[in-house]
Scaffold this motif. Sequence first.
Motif, PDB file in Angstrom:
ATOM      1  N   GLN A 322       0.831  -1.208   0.000  1.00  0.00           N
ATOM      2  CA  GLN A 322       0.000   0.000   0.000  1.00  0.00           C
ATOM      3  C   GLN A 322       0.866   1.260   0.000  1.00  0.00           C
ATOM      4  OE1 GLN A 322      -3.498   0.185  -0.220  1.00  0.00           O
ATOM      5  NE2 GLN A 322      -3.196  -1.971  -0.744  1.00  0.00           N
ATOM      6  N   HIS A 323       1.900   1.225  -0.842  1.00  0.00           N
ATOM      7  CA  HIS A 323       2.879   2.323  -0.876  1.00  0.00           C
ATOM      8  C   HIS A 323       2.348   3.487  -1.709  1.00  0.00           C
ATOM      9  CE1 HIS A 323       6.761   4.353  -1.231  1.00  0.00           C
ATOM     10  NE2 HIS A 323       7.213   3.524  -0.291  1.00  0.00           N
ATOM     11  N   ALA A 324       2.725   4.702  -1.321  1.00  0.00           N
ATOM     12  CA  ALA A 324       2.256   5.901  -2.016  1.00  0.00           C
ATOM     13  C   ALA A 324       2.791   5.983  -3.443  1.00  0.00           C
ATOM     14  CB  ALA A 324       2.672   7.155  -1.242  1.00  0.00           C
ATOM     15  N   LEU A 325       3.918   5.326  -3.726  1.00  0.00           N
ATOM     16  CA  LEU A 325       4.499   5.361  -5.071  1.00  0.00           C
ATOM     17  C   LEU A 325       3.668   4.587  -6.097  1.00  0.00           C
ATOM     18  CD1 LEU A 325       8.330   4.945  -4.386  1.00  0.00           C
ATOM     19  CD2 LEU A 325       7.162   6.976  -5.256  1.00  0.00           C
ATOM     20  N   LYS A 326       2.687   3.834  -5.625  1.00  0.00           N
ATOM     21  CA  LYS A 326       1.850   3.034  -6.531  1.00  0.00           C
ATOM     22  C   LYS A 326       1.164   3.925  -7.565  1.00  0.00           C
ATOM     23  CE  LYS A 326      -2.117   1.403  -5.078  1.00  0.00           C
ATOM     24  NZ  LYS A 326      -3.153   1.817  -6.057  1.00  0.00           N
ATOM     25  N   GLU A 327       0.569   5.035  -7.120  1.00  0.00           N
ATOM     26  CA  GLU A 327      -0.125   5.938  -8.030  1.00  0.00           C
ATOM     27  C   GLU A 327       0.849   6.586  -9.017  1.00  0.00           C
ATOM     28  OE1 GLU A 327      -0.722   5.810  -4.824  1.00  0.00           O
ATOM     29  OE2 GLU A 327      -2.805   5.086  -4.827  1.00  0.00           O
ATOM     30  N   THR A 328       2.034   6.947  -8.539  1.00  0.00           N
ATOM     31  CA  THR A 328       3.045   7.549  -9.414  1.00  0.00           C
ATOM     32  C   THR A 328       3.478   6.570 -10.500  1.00  0.00           C
ATOM     33  OG1 THR A 328       3.863   8.862  -7.555  1.00  0.00           O
ATOM     34  CG2 THR A 328       5.297   8.677  -9.476  1.00  0.00           C
ATOM     35  N   MET A 329       3.675   5.307 -10.110  1.00  0.00           N
ATOM     36  CA  MET A 329       4.077   4.297 -11.076  1.00  0.00           C
ATOM     37  C   MET A 329       2.970   4.044 -12.095  1.00  0.00           C
ATOM     38  SD  MET A 329       5.698   0.539 -10.383  1.00  0.00           S
ATOM     39  CE  MET A 329       6.318  -0.438 -11.757  1.00  0.00           C
ATOM     40  N   GLU A 330       1.705   4.032 -11.638  1.00  0.00           N
ATOM     41  CA  GLU A 330       0.576   3.863 -12.547  1.00  0.00           C
ATOM     42  C   GLU A 330       0.579   4.969 -13.595  1.00  0.00           C
ATOM     43  OE1 GLU A 330      -2.969   3.796 -10.271  1.00  0.00           O
ATOM     44  OE2 GLU A 330      -2.778   1.694  -9.691  1.00  0.00           O
ATOM     45  N   TRP A 331       0.743   6.208 -13.147  1.00  0.00           N
ATOM     46  CA  TRP A 331       0.733   7.352 -14.060  1.00  0.00           C
ATOM     47  C   TRP A 331       1.870   7.240 -15.068  1.00  0.00           C
ATOM     48  CZ3 TRP A 331       4.035  11.166 -15.616  1.00  0.00           C
ATOM     49  CH2 TRP A 331       3.468  12.261 -16.296  1.00  0.00           C
ATOM     50  N   GLY A 332       3.071   6.884 -14.597  1.00  0.00           N
ATOM     51  CA  GLY A 332       4.218   6.767 -15.485  1.00  0.00           C
ATOM     52  C   GLY A 332       4.047   5.674 -16.518  1.00  0.00           C
ATOM     53  N   MET A 333       3.477   4.514 -16.103  1.00  0.00           N
ATOM     54  CA  MET A 333       3.281   3.406 -17.032  1.00  0.00           C
ATOM     55  C   MET A 333       2.232   3.758 -18.080  1.00  0.00           C
ATOM     56  SD  MET A 333       5.366   0.915 -16.278  1.00  0.00           S
ATOM     57  CE  MET A 333       4.650  -0.522 -17.061  1.00  0.00           C
ATOM     58  N   ILE A 334       1.122   4.376 -17.655  1.00  0.00           N
ATOM     59  CA  ILE A 334       0.007   4.667 -18.568  1.00  0.00           C
ATOM     60  C   ILE A 334       0.364   5.764 -19.568  1.00  0.00           C
ATOM     61  CG2 ILE A 334      -2.349   5.580 -18.707  1.00  0.00           C
ATOM     62  CD1 ILE A 334      -2.888   4.151 -16.022  1.00  0.00           C
TER      63      ILE A 334
END
Length: 362
Positions: A322-334
């Motif tokens: 449940q790390h905060a970087l999850k959303e950042t990684m999602e944005w970068g991948m998409i």
Amino acid sequence: MTVLLFIIGLVTLIIGAELFLKSVDKFGLAWSVSPVVMGLTVVAFATGAPELAISLQAAAEGKPDLVLGNILGSNIANILLILGIAGLVKPLKITNRIIKIDVPVVIGASILLYVLAMDGLLTLTDGLIIFAALVAYSVFMYSQIKKDRRDNKLNKEDQPKLDEPVTTLFYGKYILLLLAGLVLIVMGSRWMVQSAVEIAGILGISELIIGLTIVSIGTSLPEVATSLSAVRRDDSDTAVANVMGSNLYNILLTLSLTIIVAPGALDVSMDAIRLDLPFMVIVAAACLPLFWPAKELGRPEAVGFLFYYLAYMTYLVLIAMQHALKETMEWGMIWIVIPLTIILIIGKFIADWKKRRDLMLM
């Protein structure tokens, strides 16, 4: 002791793969069946045994997330991890048959599973539909084996020669070696998975994440071992066909039987519907433009496969934490990685096509 068990399992797995592939090579020569067909049938079925055993056990214990996570994770690992490692060791030659038949069939089976799972349940009816697809594929493969044997017998001078007579002693010797190799593969995989799951359980990781990562990688280890052994023997056909065949059997055989024998319908989590199922379909579909028209999986593509597998595993770990970087990684991948990848794939496809066209015009 857990680490020691993991290491013993790895050594056992490697020895088993060598024995198993040696026997398969001998039977292929004796039966006049090509490495591609042997890889799609005997090798793929045998190396898929761990997925089948673990999925049936998980279904009987009422753990649907582990079942689906194991199958989805194994199919993703088979392409990105196994072909990535094998292609990094040595560029893989891709035959026309794999491009025109086997990859499209894998894509079709993946889409079928995705469609059936979109309502959040895999029912007995769904299991029977998938099993019917297995029967149809088996009939097709039987006709391909007959055709393969006929073609090979007509072109005996172009085929590798068997260095020993096909007698009762021959079958006894290599059936024993094949079974011994298969037993060692299953034992080695089980020891590695047991030790890894024990560590994951201590860390408090969910069943879906365990299935998608540790268990799926562990049950894919037979494919890793056999594919790498095949690459060392300069046998790209077996390495690639093993992966495609294993993905098919994971869906058509392992999942269908698991659904049919399960006490009730298998629940499909929203996480699997939103991420893992479409990712499995995309990974399978990406093989077509990468394999054709160059008919090769080179080191650059292999590095790309490994990069995506590492990114996928990292994302799963971030979800588990449940790390905060999850959303950042999602944005970068998409918005960055996926569009750039599509552009690179299209560029490679066009460059390979032009190169092939120029060679034909010369």
